[in-house]
Structures are given as C-alpha cells and as structure tokens.
Enzyme design. Structure first.
Site, mmCIF file in Angstrom:
data_model
loop_
_atom_site.group_PDB
_atom_site.id
_atom_site.type_symbol
_atom_site.label_atom_id
_atom_site.label_comp_id
_atom_site.label_asym_id
_atom_site.label_seq_id
_atom_site.Cartn_x
_atom_site.Cartn_y
_atom_site.Cartn_z
ATOM 1 N N TYR A 1 0.824 -1.209 0.000
ATOM 2 C CA TYR A 1 0.000 0.000 0.000
ATOM 3 C C TYR A 1 0.863 1.266 0.000
ATOM 4 C CZ TYR A 1 -3.928 3.063 1.093
ATOM 5 O OH TYR A 1 -4.880 4.033 1.044
ATOM 6 N N PHE B 1 -6.725 20.317 -24.461
ATOM 7 C CA PHE B 1 -7.498 19.208 -25.024
ATOM 8 C C PHE B 1 -8.761 18.998 -24.190
ATOM 9 C CE2 PHE B 1 -8.309 14.911 -26.794
ATOM 10 C CZ PHE B 1 -8.494 15.347 -28.085
ATOM 11 N N ASP B 2 -9.585 18.033 -24.621
ATOM 12 C CA ASP B 2 -10.957 17.932 -24.088
ATOM 13 C C ASP B 2 -11.066 17.851 -22.568
ATOM 14 O OD1 ASP B 2 -9.873 15.368 -24.106
ATOM 15 O OD2 ASP B 2 -11.694 14.379 -24.827
ATOM 16 N N ASP C 1 1.198 20.241 -20.336
ATOM 17 C CA ASP C 1 0.418 19.017 -20.538
ATOM 18 C C ASP C 1 1.280 18.136 -21.432
ATOM 19 O OD1 ASP C 1 -1.145 16.972 -21.502
ATOM 20 O OD2 ASP C 1 -2.957 18.180 -21.681
ATOM 21 N N ALA D 1 1.323 14.912 -22.404
ATOM 22 C CA ALA D 1 0.853 13.606 -22.896
ATOM 23 C C ALA D 1 1.761 13.046 -24.005
ATOM 24 C CB ALA D 1 -0.587 13.722 -23.389
ATOM 25 N N LYS E 1 -0.164 7.646 -23.286
ATOM 26 C CA LYS E 1 0.352 7.997 -24.611
ATOM 27 C C LYS E 1 1.854 7.685 -24.646
ATOM 28 C CE LYS E 1 -3.603 10.546 -24.507
ATOM 29 N NZ LYS E 1 -4.515 10.596 -23.358
ATOM 30 N N HIS F 1 -18.889 14.344 -26.430
ATOM 31 C CA HIS F 1 -18.547 13.388 -27.500
ATOM 32 C C HIS F 1 -18.570 11.943 -27.038
ATOM 33 C CE1 HIS F 1 -15.006 15.054 -25.540
ATOM 34 N NE2 HIS F 1 -14.318 13.963 -25.825
HETATM 35 C C1 P70 Z 1 -6.931 11.205 -26.894
HETATM 36 C C2 P70 Z 1 -7.293 11.230 -25.414
HETATM 37 C C3 P70 Z 1 -6.302 12.526 -23.674
HETATM 38 C C4 P70 Z 1 -5.525 13.661 -23.211
HETATM 39 C C5 P70 Z 1 -4.741 14.424 -24.112
HETATM 40 C C6 P70 Z 1 -4.022 15.535 -23.638
HETATM 41 C C7 P70 Z 1 -3.190 16.364 -24.554
HETATM 42 C C8 P70 Z 1 -4.813 15.115 -21.462
HETATM 43 C C9 P70 Z 1 -5.548 14.013 -21.879
HETATM 44 C C10 P70 Z 1 -6.334 13.225 -20.856
HETATM 45 C C11 P70 Z 1 -8.768 11.434 -25.167
HETATM 46 C C12 P70 Z 1 -9.649 10.782 -26.160
HETATM 47 C C13 P70 Z 1 -10.143 11.497 -27.230
HETATM 48 C C14 P70 Z 1 -10.897 10.870 -28.210
HETATM 49 C C15 P70 Z 1 -11.161 9.514 -28.095
HETATM 50 C C16 P70 Z 1 -10.685 8.810 -26.993
HETATM 51 C C17 P70 Z 1 -9.914 9.431 -26.042
HETATM 52 N N1 P70 Z 1 -6.550 12.334 -24.867
HETATM 53 N N2 P70 Z 1 -4.091 15.842 -22.334
HETATM 54 O O1 P70 Z 1 -7.201 10.205 -27.535
HETATM 55 O O2 P70 Z 1 -5.695 12.042 -20.568
HETATM 56 O O3 P70 Z 1 -7.279 10.229 -21.236
HETATM 57 O O4 P70 Z 1 -5.405 9.793 -19.644
HETATM 58 O O5 P70 Z 1 -7.344 11.131 -18.935
HETATM 59 O O6 P70 Z 1 -4.670 14.118 -25.415
HETATM 60 O O7 P70 Z 1 -6.357 12.174 -27.404
HETATM 61 P P1 P70 Z 1 -6.477 10.719 -20.063
#
Ligand code: P70
Length: 457
Positions: free
Chosen positions: A71, A123-124, A214, A216, A257, A449
């Site tokens: 843990y 991003f989203d 960010d 990723a 990623k 989405h």
């Molecule tokens: C993607 C996924 C996640 C993401 C990111 C950046 C630049 C943070 C995150 C969040 C999300 C997605 C979009 C469309 C379809 C499926 C999934 N991006 N910052 O594919 O990370 O998902 O680990 O919470 O691109 O680009 P997490």
C-alpha cells in the site's frame, strides 16, 4: 512513400475480425451513430485513440510481474520515482490513474471560479476540468494552426503577442497557472518548438504565473524538435526533454500515450506548498501518494515505458508510420492537416463534405462512413467535442476546424492495416456528395462526445 521497418517483431497476437456490412449498419443504429458506443469487437481497425491502446514490450510485461503491491512505499513506486526524476527533473511528483485525474487534482488545488487558464490549446479533459472548477480555458495558439494547408513546422506554438495581450487584459492575479500542450492534440498533433516554449515560460514568469506542461505526447514533440529545430539535430531526445521541462514549474501527463502503458498518469511540480495540497487532494480522490489510484504493477510498467517512449529508433518509426498514413490519404485526394502530426492523421472533414455545415457535424458523418465502409473507428475532433455555449453571452461557439482524427495506437498496427484504411477512405470520397449530416438526440453538458447520441438528417 516510405514505410519504415518496425523496430520490433511480434510475439503475441490479438485477433480482429471484419463483420458484414449489414451487421455494421445495425450496430450503428444501436450506438446512436456515436462510434464511442460501439463494441470494440465489432471494429476491424480501431483508430479512435492512441491512449492506452499501445502494445507493451516484453520488458513492460516483465515489469508487471515485478510489481510490488504494498500500500505504502512500494518498490514499484521507488522505480517510478527514479524514472520520473531522471526523465523530467521535477522536485516532486504523484502518480494518478490517468491524465484527467492529474488535471482534476491540479485544478482542484489551483483554480478558483472566474479565473482563466491560457494554453496553446487545451485538449478535451483539460478544458472540461478547468470549466468544472468554474474556470475559463483559453486557447492562444498561432493562427497558422487553423490553416490546414499551412506548412509551419511548429504549428503547436503559442502566439506570444496574444498571450501578452491576454495577460495584460485579464491581469496575472486572475491566472492561477498557464499551460502548453505538447504536442497540440486539438489541432493536428502539431509540435511546439523549444524556442517558443522557452519564450512562453519567460512570459508567464515575468508576471509570476506558474507554468505547467500538458506532457501527454512530449516525447513525440521532442523528436520533432530534433528533426526540425536548429541546434537540436545532434542532441539526444532525452536531453531535449530535460531542457523542455527545465523551463516549467510542473506538468501533468496522461502516461497512456508516450509512456506506452494501458493506464496511468503523472502530476509533477517544483513548489513544495502545491505538492502538500496535491497530496491531500490525491489521498481524498485517488489514493495514497505512493500509488495514486494505480496498482503497483502499473507503476512499474510506467517506469519502463517512460524510457521506451524516448527511444530514438522507436520515435523515428512512430513518426514515419503516421507520416506514411497521412501521405497515402493525401495521395488519394483527401485533405488533412499539414504537416502530418505525431500520433494521428487529422482529416479535414469539412473539405470532404463541404455541403455539411458545422452544426450538422461533418466529423460525425465521416466517422460513421468509415465504420460503414471498413469497420474502421476514428474520432470526431470538431463541433461535437469543442462546440460550447459561452457563459457570458449565451452564444454557441464552434471550433475553427471540423476534423476526423485517425489516431495510431503505438506498436500495434502494420503497413497493411494502414493501406486498408486508405482504400476505405478513397471509396468514401467517391460517394461524398451523397452523405448527409447529423443532429443530436441526446447530449450531456461537458465532454459530450463520449456519450452523445445522433440521428441522421
Ligand atoms: C486522446 C485522449 C487525452 C488527453 C490528451 C491531452 C493532450 C490530457 C488528456 C487526458 C482522449 C480521447 C479522445 C478521443 C477519443 C478517446 C480518447 N486524450 N491531455 O485520444 O488524458 O485520457 O489519460 O485522462 O490528449 O487524445 P487521459
């Protein structure tokens, strides 16, 4: 068109099957024409996302076996800590179960209602996490990013003039932190140059604003710097990464990623007080600070994946595979964002269906047609994902680009899979003028989405 030999061979396989056309039609209706609602086993080539969908290496599978599930203070946490310190160089960090969990903690600790968080483009989930705290995400990328044909080598760059004017107008006190997304996922997986990132950091710091990256897809971004930016062609990508993070006060990262794991995230920072608050918030929401919502084996696989994601022969192959898919799609007469980005090809859905207006979602039309034609899944990056109601004016805003993203999972598909995708797209192009738009039958307020449902017009 050059397709590089993969710098790995295949030891384990996962079957995929192509279901019949009539069956696909029925699945689309059941899914409310939202490809997120399809069952993965009904998909032949899945390019929905490159997030958590990559193939782990033999070393990563071995890391899973070495996972220490204690843990607190697990050996796996120590391994991850050493890798994070080595790769990024921040003083403090916590693991989180994925990128949005790290964003949730960061925004919970720093964002107050009414404050603004600028970035090149959020991003989203980052956008939604800022909004969920009552904050306002602001995108200040260079204008070239919105011209799909423009060949600027660093289309993810921040517009420094816009950023300075924005800080001047809003005031530094209303900006709890500033960000940069590397690579810029919302507009083509486009890289940010080191010069721009350094200048952005300088500008934030001039006003005393903390700067978070960010991260990723930071490794892909660093490889683009090596390929395209003067004075970096001879530098190892690991050194480029260290330089990049040396300009920031912290970062959040979806490890799904560029750390090539199926699940995981990171939140790093240099400020001790922020770290104390982050730890308390993490304990409440994610778990104890030495596991942050992950199993010990996940921490271990992430530690290994962080190094594999920076391997230069892997990165050369990775970017060349994406460039190959993009070049073949362009040769079939289908416009995409140029230059081709790191992790995905972004088809200009508006150019494919010029007769479908943004409020009838051309990206959804293309996503549906790709499934109909070839059981291929891509994701809309357009008005469904980023259309939003301005809280001040009550007016709907639509993004400047209507895109269908084909994201390539890491180390997963081969050249023949890419060729199959191109053939299917060419067939859709031939009947493009017969295709119609969509309207919502259901849409939640944030991140719509993922769960929206549609009806063809
Ligand atoms: C993607 C996924 C996640 C993401 C990111 C950046 C630049 C943070 C995150 C969040 C999300 C997605 C979009 C469309 C379809 C499926 C999934 N991006 N910052 O594919 O990370 O998902 O680990 O919470 O691109 O680009 P997490």
């Amino acid at each position: 068109m050059y397709y590089p030999p993969e710098p790995f061979r295949i030891k384990v396989t996962e079957p995929i099957r192509l279901i019949a056309g009539e069956e696909r039609e029925a699945r689309l209706v059941e899914a409310g024409y939202n490809v997120f609602q399809l069952r993965a086993e009904d998909i032949f080539i899945d390019l929905l996302t490159d997030s958590g969908t990559g193939a782990m290496s033999q070393e990563q599978w071995a890391s899973l076996m070495r996972g220490d599930e204690s843990y607190a203070g697990a050996r796996s946490f120590q391994r991850l800590k050493a890798a994070v310190e080595d790769v990024f160089g921040f003083k403090y960090f916590v693991p989180a179960h994925q990128g949005r969990a790290a964003e949730n903690i960061l925004t919970a600790v720093l964002v107050k209602a009414g404050q603004y968080v600028p970035s090149n483009m959020h991003f989203d989930t980052t956008d939604a996490n800022i909004r969920a705290r009552g904050g306002r995400p602001v995108n200040l990328v260079i204008d070239e990013a919105f011209d799909p044909a423009n060949l600027h080598p660093f289309k993810g760059n921040m517009d420094l003039g816009k950023l300075r004017a924005f800080i001047g107008k809003i005031g530094a006190a209303n900006i709890p932190f500033g960000m940069m997304t590397v690579t810029n996922n919302a507009a083509g997986g486009q890289p940010v140059s080191m010069a721009n990132l350094k200048a952005v950091a300088g500008l934030y710091h001039e006003y005393g604003i903390p700067f978070f990256i960010d991260a990723a897809r930071y490794a892909e971004n660093c490889y683009f710097i090596k390929l395209r930016e003067k004075d970096y062609e001879c530098k190892p990508v690991r050194e480029i990464a260290r330089e990049m993070f040396s300009y920031a006060d912290g970062m959040c990262m979806s490890a799904k990623k560029d750390a090539i794991v199926n699940m995981g995230g990171l939140l790093c920072m240099n400020d001790e007080e922020i770290f104390e608050n982050v730890k308390n918030e993490l304990i409440l929401r994610e778990g104890f600070p030495t596991y942050g919502g992950l199993a010990g084996r996940d921490l271990d696989a992430m530690a290994t994946g962080l190094y594999e994601g920076l391997d230069e022969s892997y990165l050369a192959y990775r970017l060349a595979q994406t460039a190959y898919l993009g070049a073949c799609i362009n040769e079939a007469g289908i416009p995409t964002i140029q230059p081709i980005g790191g992790h995905a090809v972004y088809i200009d859905a508006h150019a494919v269906f010029p007769h479908i207006p943004n409020y009838e979602f051309p990206g959804v039309s293309l996503a549906v047609e790709m499934y109909r034609e070839g059981a291929i899944r891509g994701s809309e990056i357009g008005s469904v994902m980023f259309g939003c109601l301005d809280p001040d004016t009550g007016i709907w805003h639509y993004p400047k680009l209507e895109l269908l993203r084909l994201a390539i999972p890491r180390r997963t598909y081969t050249q023949s899979h890419m060729d199959y995708v191109v053939d299917s797209l060419a067939k859709i192009k031939d009947r493009a003028d017969t295709i119609r738009g969509y309207k919502f039958t259901y849409a939640p307020e944030l991140l719509r989405h993922f769960t929206a449902r549609f009806e063809p017009l």
